[in-house]
Design a protein around this motif. Structure first.
Motif, PDB file in Angstrom:
ATOM      1  N   ALA A 161       0.837  -1.210   0.000  1.00  0.00           N
ATOM      2  CA  ALA A 161       0.000   0.000   0.000  1.00  0.00           C
ATOM      3  C   ALA A 161       0.875   1.265   0.000  1.00  0.00           C
ATOM      4  N   GLU A 162       1.956   1.191   0.853  1.00  0.00           N
ATOM      5  CA  GLU A 162       2.844   2.351   0.951  1.00  0.00           C
ATOM      6  C   GLU A 162       3.509   2.658  -0.374  1.00  0.00           C
ATOM      7  N   VAL A 163       4.046   1.549  -1.018  1.00  0.00           N
ATOM      8  CA  VAL A 163       4.705   1.742  -2.325  1.00  0.00           C
ATOM      9  C   VAL A 163       3.719   2.315  -3.335  1.00  0.00           C
ATOM     10  N   ARG A 164       2.481   1.808  -3.329  1.00  0.00           N
ATOM     11  CA  ARG A 164       1.463   2.328  -4.251  1.00  0.00           C
ATOM     12  C   ARG A 164       1.241   3.838  -4.027  1.00  0.00           C
ATOM     13  N   ALA A 165       1.135   4.146  -2.672  1.00  0.00           N
ATOM     14  CA  ALA A 165       0.876   5.556  -2.356  1.00  0.00           C
ATOM     15  C   ALA A 165       2.011   6.453  -2.885  1.00  0.00           C
ATOM     16  N   LEU A 166       3.276   5.963  -2.622  1.00  0.00           N
ATOM     17  CA  LEU A 166       4.419   6.768  -3.084  1.00  0.00           C
ATOM     18  C   LEU A 166       4.441   6.882  -4.611  1.00  0.00           C
ATOM     19  N   THR A 167       4.188   5.747  -5.267  1.00  0.00           N
ATOM     20  CA  THR A 167       4.143   5.766  -6.739  1.00  0.00           C
ATOM     21  C   THR A 167       3.095   6.752  -7.226  1.00  0.00           C
ATOM     22  N   ALA A 168       1.945   6.737  -6.528  1.00  0.00           N
ATOM     23  CA  ALA A 168       0.856   7.653  -6.921  1.00  0.00           C
ATOM     24  C   ALA A 168       1.318   9.104  -6.794  1.00  0.00           C
ATOM     25  N   ILE A 169       2.050   9.394  -5.689  1.00  0.00           N
ATOM     26  CA  ILE A 169       2.563  10.776  -5.516  1.00  0.00           C
ATOM     27  C   ILE A 169       3.405  11.176  -6.721  1.00  0.00           C
ATOM     28  N   GLU A 170       4.303  10.245  -7.092  1.00  0.00           N
ATOM     29  CA  GLU A 170       5.182  10.555  -8.251  1.00  0.00           C
ATOM     30  C   GLU A 170       4.374  10.775  -9.508  1.00  0.00           C
ATOM     31  N   GLU A 171       3.377   9.905  -9.722  1.00  0.00           N
ATOM     32  CA  GLU A 171       2.564  10.035 -10.938  1.00  0.00           C
ATOM     33  C   GLU A 171       1.849  11.376 -10.962  1.00  0.00           C
ATOM     34  N   ARG A 172       1.321  11.756  -9.773  1.00  0.00           N
ATOM     35  CA  ARG A 172       0.601  13.024  -9.718  1.00  0.00           C
ATOM     36  C   ARG A 172       1.538  14.200 -10.024  1.00  0.00           C
ATOM     37  N   ARG A 173       2.768  14.033  -9.434  1.00  0.00           N
ATOM     38  CA  ARG A 173       3.727  15.122  -9.672  1.00  0.00           C
ATOM     39  C   ARG A 173       4.010  15.274 -11.170  1.00  0.00           C
ATOM     40  N   LEU A 174       4.217  14.149 -11.827  1.00  0.00           N
ATOM     41  CA  LEU A 174       4.482  14.184 -13.270  1.00  0.00           C
ATOM     42  C   LEU A 174       3.305  14.788 -14.015  1.00  0.00           C
ATOM     43  N   ASP A 175       2.127  14.342 -13.615  1.00  0.00           N
ATOM     44  CA  ASP A 175       0.919  14.869 -14.267  1.00  0.00           C
ATOM     45  C   ASP A 175       0.839  16.375 -14.148  1.00  0.00           C
ATOM     46  N   ALA A 176       1.022  16.828 -12.891  1.00  0.00           N
ATOM     47  CA  ALA A 176       0.901  18.275 -12.633  1.00  0.00           C
ATOM     48  C   ALA A 176       1.907  19.049 -13.484  1.00  0.00           C
ATOM     49  N   LEU A 177       3.147  18.537 -13.457  1.00  0.00           N
ATOM     50  CA  LEU A 177       4.185  19.218 -14.236  1.00  0.00           C
ATOM     51  C   LEU A 177       3.839  19.232 -15.721  1.00  0.00           C
ATOM     52  N   GLY A 178       3.359  18.090 -16.201  1.00  0.00           N
ATOM     53  CA  GLY A 178       2.975  17.989 -17.613  1.00  0.00           C
ATOM     54  C   GLY A 178       1.905  18.999 -17.955  1.00  0.00           C
ATOM     55  N   ARG A 179       0.904  19.104 -17.031  1.00  0.00           N
ATOM     56  CA  ARG A 179      -0.183  20.062 -17.298  1.00  0.00           C
ATOM     57  C   ARG A 179       0.364  21.489 -17.344  1.00  0.00           C
ATOM     58  N   ALA A 180       1.203  21.813 -16.325  1.00  0.00           N
ATOM     59  CA  ALA A 180       1.776  23.171 -16.278  1.00  0.00           C
ATOM     60  C   ALA A 180       2.569  23.440 -17.544  1.00  0.00           C
ATOM     61  N   SER A 181       3.356  22.458 -17.921  1.00  0.00           N
ATOM     62  CA  SER A 181       4.171  22.620 -19.120  1.00  0.00           C
ATOM     63  C   SER A 181       3.280  22.838 -20.340  1.00  0.00           C
ATOM     64  N   ARG A 182       2.174  22.059 -20.382  1.00  0.00           N
ATOM     65  CA  ARG A 182       1.268  22.240 -21.523  1.00  0.00           C
ATOM     66  C   ARG A 182       0.674  23.646 -21.537  1.00  0.00           C
ATOM     67  N   ASP A 183       0.324  24.144 -20.300  1.00  0.00           N
ATOM     68  CA  ASP A 183      -0.243  25.493 -20.218  1.00  0.00           C
ATOM     69  C   ASP A 183       0.767  26.535 -20.710  1.00  0.00           C
ATOM     70  N   THR A 184       2.019  26.445 -20.177  1.00  0.00           N
ATOM     71  CA  THR A 184       3.070  27.382 -20.606  1.00  0.00           C
ATOM     72  C   THR A 184       3.249  27.297 -22.104  1.00  0.00           C
ATOM     73  N   SER A 185       3.280  26.097 -22.620  1.00  0.00           N
ATOM     74  CA  SER A 185       3.460  25.913 -24.058  1.00  0.00           C
ATOM     75  C   SER A 185       2.365  26.625 -24.828  1.00  0.00           C
ATOM     76  N   ALA A 186       1.149  26.493 -24.307  1.00  0.00           N
ATOM     77  CA  ALA A 186       0.029  27.142 -25.011  1.00  0.00           C
ATOM     78  C   ALA A 186       0.225  28.658 -24.994  1.00  0.00           C
ATOM     79  N   ASP A 187       0.652  29.197 -23.813  1.00  0.00           N
ATOM     80  CA  ASP A 187       0.889  30.640 -23.715  1.00  0.00           C
ATOM     81  C   ASP A 187       1.955  31.072 -24.702  1.00  0.00           C
ATOM     82  N   ILE A 188       3.068  30.292 -24.679  1.00  0.00           N
ATOM     83  CA  ILE A 188       4.179  30.631 -25.580  1.00  0.00           C
ATOM     84  C   ILE A 188       3.716  30.567 -27.020  1.00  0.00           C
TER      85      ILE A 188
END
Lengths: 710, 121
Positions: A161-188
């Motif tokens: 469960a712990e490993v899943r939770a940690l993996t989920a944190i990483e996935e969310r972080r990647l997702d968030a960054l990807g979204r932000a990057s997509r937003d910046t890209s759209a602005d640019i």
């Protein structure tokens, strides 16, 4: 000249172009910055993605190690076979390596959560160790009982469960960054699109401007061409013979009129010196000197024209007038000469003057007989006439005299208007002039029962004028005043100084000037009332002559209503400047001018005209002038009269040129027929030139000579 | 008596001038219709003053004057020009030609004699 200032337009154009270019550069810089930030974003995203992938991979390996350890101990507990323990023995070391790597690599959030995972792992390992020891020491059933109890399984589930939770944190972080990057890209992307659009617009604008500027330049070029074509047309189409001369006076170009007027072919003339067209023997050097002077004269406006005798190809000669303008072309001077055939004009002038002279003679001759006979009859020279005959003879006599006056006045007006009336200018005082006028009109006043009264200024008032012509002016005014005065009245003359003028007034007690007649009183043949007996005997030209003569003296004529009835007719004449206190002494600091004239009056008038401007050395003969030329090297201008007593002033010119080569020479002479070849800087005809013009031109020539000498 | 010779090609003017000059009782007046005739007259009758018309056919006034001056008898006789071309510049140029004066035509017949007497003085 162009009406609009093209420079202004070009400046604006240039500013716009520079602005557009700057805007484009700015846009490109912005694009660079945007692209850099986009690139940095992408790099960051890539790095993060790699990090999360690695973290997740390490977590998965960690979970696997835990599972391996658990599975190995369970197998050993069931079978008692030591071989099953193999993965368990290496697991602790693998687990520590993985944890160390995670601490090193993983995101802070994961690192922070690691102790919990570590604790769970430690619990599981100690559980496994307990089981393994029981088996090794023969208490396998204890170990099996704990396994069946499911403690190890629970711990394993918690770790999962712990490993899943940690993996989920990483996935969310990647997702968030990807979204932000997509937003910046759209602005640019939006920014880039806008900038590219701006650049496109600017480029379009720039292209437009460049094309417009090119068009403007083309237009200017076309305009220059049109101007050149127009000038060419003016040159070629001129009725006058037009020559373009180089600095030395050689012919560069000519128009068809030259061929027509002079009969030379164009090929004959090109490259030849312009003196080929002159009948006088003018040396090329003289001609060049004249051109150089004329070139400067164009600026000063004097002496640009010259009359000379032209010579056609067939050798025949004719009178011409040449006008020269300087064309400055980058330091290499050229001249445009316009030569006009003036033989017809000259002939017309001669015919007119001959006609005037003939009319004068032919009309006066019979009038002399008629007037003489009638005068003798009326004067009683041949005995008393009876009353009726005397009346008739008087009518005939007075009308004959009127006819004579009319002829004289018409000739005068004609002469004045054609510029043929010569004025014998000298310095004179007003008093004697008025006295002479009164004497001449005394009889006329007595006949009309009119008295004449004079009020003269207590000090002498000097003017420069022709005494005979001014007496004519005053006589016309006085006789008018007498004619219009009632019997027993008085005509008054008085003088009054008004600024730089002297006003001579003639006052009468007549009926005044009628309102309707005021505007035309000085016009030719103007008479107020033809039925008025007093205007009979007048010519209608008297006041016109008064005005013309007054104006030719630099003055004016006018009239006023006299308070208490009657009129005041006046002439204003400019006062002569006071004669210098020491005529012979040179004034310090003023340029020295040599003046040669055999007319002492002229010498003194010119001297006073130069008062305060130049010091004059005035001499009456060439010998005296030659002496002065050798003794005075500070002479800065020479004024020379051509027709001296038994001498020709032109003979002095070579001596002046030798003694003082750069000194300007001004001819001031009574003769109209001046030699065109005369080596003079300016020519003035006496009585046609106001003294101011002589003074101003002389001073201008001195200034120029000084400038040239520097 | 003052002897006066009046030279003019116009007979009417000659007559009027003669009458006018004769108003002075002290004047002895003769006339000539040309310069040539004047030269003939002065050969035997030397006048005290000669009035000379300027514009005459054949020999004009100035050339008549020149011929008069060539002769001893008339070399010093005062001459007055009479002219219908009374422009001041011309008047002045006659004055330089060794004449004592110029009388403009038309002259005033009643004062002509007086004018001549004034010039002689």
């Amino acid at each position: 000249m162009l009406k609009n200032d093209p420079n202004h337009k070009f400046d604006r154009h240039r500013a716009l172009t520079i602005g557009a270019l700057a805007a484009i550069l700015l846009s490109l810089a912005s694009i660079y910055v945007l692209m850099r930030s986009e690139f940095a974003g992408a790099t960051q995203l890539g790095r993060t993605a790699e990090q999360t992938w690695q973290t997740r991979s390490l977590l998965a390996q960690f979970q696997e190690v835990q599972l391996d350890a658990e599975t190995a101990v369970r197998g050993y507990a069931i079978t008692g076979n030591e071989a099953f323990l193999e993965p368990y023995l290496t697991a602790a070391a693998r687990r520590d390596a993985l944890l160390a790597e995670l601490r090193l690599q993983a995101d802070q959030a994961i690192v922070d959560s690691l102790p919990r995972l570590e604790r769970l792992s430690a619990l599981q390992f100690s559980n496994a160790e307990l089981n393994a020891r029981d088996v090794r020491e023969g208490r396998a059933e204890n170990a099996q009982g704990r396994i069946a109890e499911g403690r190890g399984k629970r711990l394993m589930d918690e770790i999962r469960a712990e490993v899943r939770a940690l993996t989920a944190i990483e996935e969310r972080r990647l997702d968030a960054l990807g979204r932000a990057s997509r937003d910046t890209s759209a602005d640019i992307e939006r920014g880039l699109t806008l900038l590219l659009l701006a650049i496109a617009v600017l480029l379009a604008l720039l292209t437009l401007m460049v094309s417009r500027s090119a068009r403007g330049r083309l237009e200017a070029l076309a305009q220059t061409e049109r101007l050149a074509a127009r000038q060419s047309a003016m040159f070629d189409g001129a009725d006058d013979a037009m020559l373009l001369l180089d600095k030395g006076g050689f012919i560069i170009r000519l128009n068809p009129s030259v061929v027509r007027i002079f009969g030379h072919s164009a090929d004959d003339l090109c490259g030849k010196h312009n003196t080929i067209l002159m009948a006088e023997t003018v040396s090329i050097e003289d001609s060049q000197a004249w051109l150089a002077r004329v070139g400067k004269a164009t600026i000063e406006g004097a002496g640009r024209k010259l009359e000379f005798t032209g010579r056609r190809a067939d050798g025949s000669t004719f009178e011409t007038e040449i006008a020269v303008s300087l064309v400055e072309e980058g330091g290499d001077n050229q001249y445009v000469a316009a030569i006009r055939d003036i033989s017809l004009r000259k002939r017309a002038e001669r015919m007119k003057s001959e006609f005037v002279s003939t009319v004068s003679h032919e009309l006066r001759t019979p009038l002399t007989s008629i007037g003489g006979s009638l005068g003798l009859l009326a004067g009683g020279a041949v005995g008393e006439l009876n009353e009726k005959a005397a009346r008739l003879v008087n009518i005939a006599h007075s009308n004959c005299e009127r006819l004579i006056r009319l002829i004289n006045d018409i000739l005068d007006i004609e002469k004045i208007e054609s510029g043929k009336m010569t004025f014998d200018l000298r310095k004179l005082t007003i008093g004697p002039l008025i006295k002479r006028t009164i004497e001449a009109n005394r009889q006329y006043a007595d006949d009309h029962g009119v008295k004449i009264e004079v009020t003269l200024s207590p000090w002498p008032q000097c003017i420069i004028g022709d005494p005979d012509r001014l007496e004519q002016v005053l006589t016309n005014l006085v006789s008018n005043a007498i004619k219009h005065s009632p019997n027993g009245e008085t005509v008054s003359l008085r003088t009054e100084q008004r600024g730089r003028d002297v006003r001579i007034e003639v006052l009468d007690r007549g009926s005044g000037v009628p309102e309707s007649f005021r505007t035309q009183i000085f016009a030719k043949f103007a008479m107020a009332d033809n039925s008025d007996a007093r205007t009979r005997g007048g010519t209608g030209l008297g006041l016109a002559i008064v005005r013309e003569i007054a104006e030719r003296h630099g003055g004016r004529a006018g009239f006023l209503d006299r308070p208490g009835g009657g009129s005041i007719f006046y002439v204003d004449l400019p006062l002569a400047q006071e004669a210098p206190a020491q005529a012979s002494g040179l004034q310090e600091g003023l340029p020295v001018v040599l003046h040669i004239d055999d007319d002492l009056d002229c010498l003194s008038v010119v001297e006073s005209a130069f008062l305060g401007r130049a010091s004059l050395l005035s001499v009456g003969s060439l010998a005296a002038a030659r002496d002065l030329l050798t003794t005075h090297d500070n002479i800065e201008a020479c004024i020379v009269d051509v027709s001296l007593d038994h001498e020709n002033g032109l003979d002095l010119l070579p001596a002046i040129r030798v003694a003082l080569p750069s000194v300007p020479v001004i001819l001031f002479t009574a003769l109209d027929d001046l030699h065109p070849g005369a080596d003079a800087d300016a020519v003035f005809v006496k009585s046609r030139t106001p003294f101011e013009a002589l003074v101003e031109t002389t001073m201008a020539l001195i200034v120029r000579a000084r400038r040239d000498a520097q | 008596m003052t002897r006066i010779l009046y030279v003019d090609d116009e007979p009417d003017i000659r007559e009027v001038a003669e009458l006018s000059l004769c108003l002075d009782p002290d004047f002895d007046v003769r006339t000539a219709s040309s310069g040539a005739l004047a030269l003939e007259i002065v050969a035997e009758w030397v006048p005290d003053v000669i009035l000379l018309d300027v514009m005459m056919p054949g020999m004009d006034g100035p050339s008549t004057l020149a011929r008069l001056r060539e002769r001893d008898a008339t070399a010093a006789v005062p001459v007055v020009f009479v002219t219908a071309r009374a422009q001041s510049s011309e008047m002045q140029s006659f004055a330089t030609l060794d004449a004592i004066g110029v009388i403009a035509k038309p002259f005033d017949p009643m004062t002509l004699a007086k004018q001549v007497r004034t010039l002689l003085e």
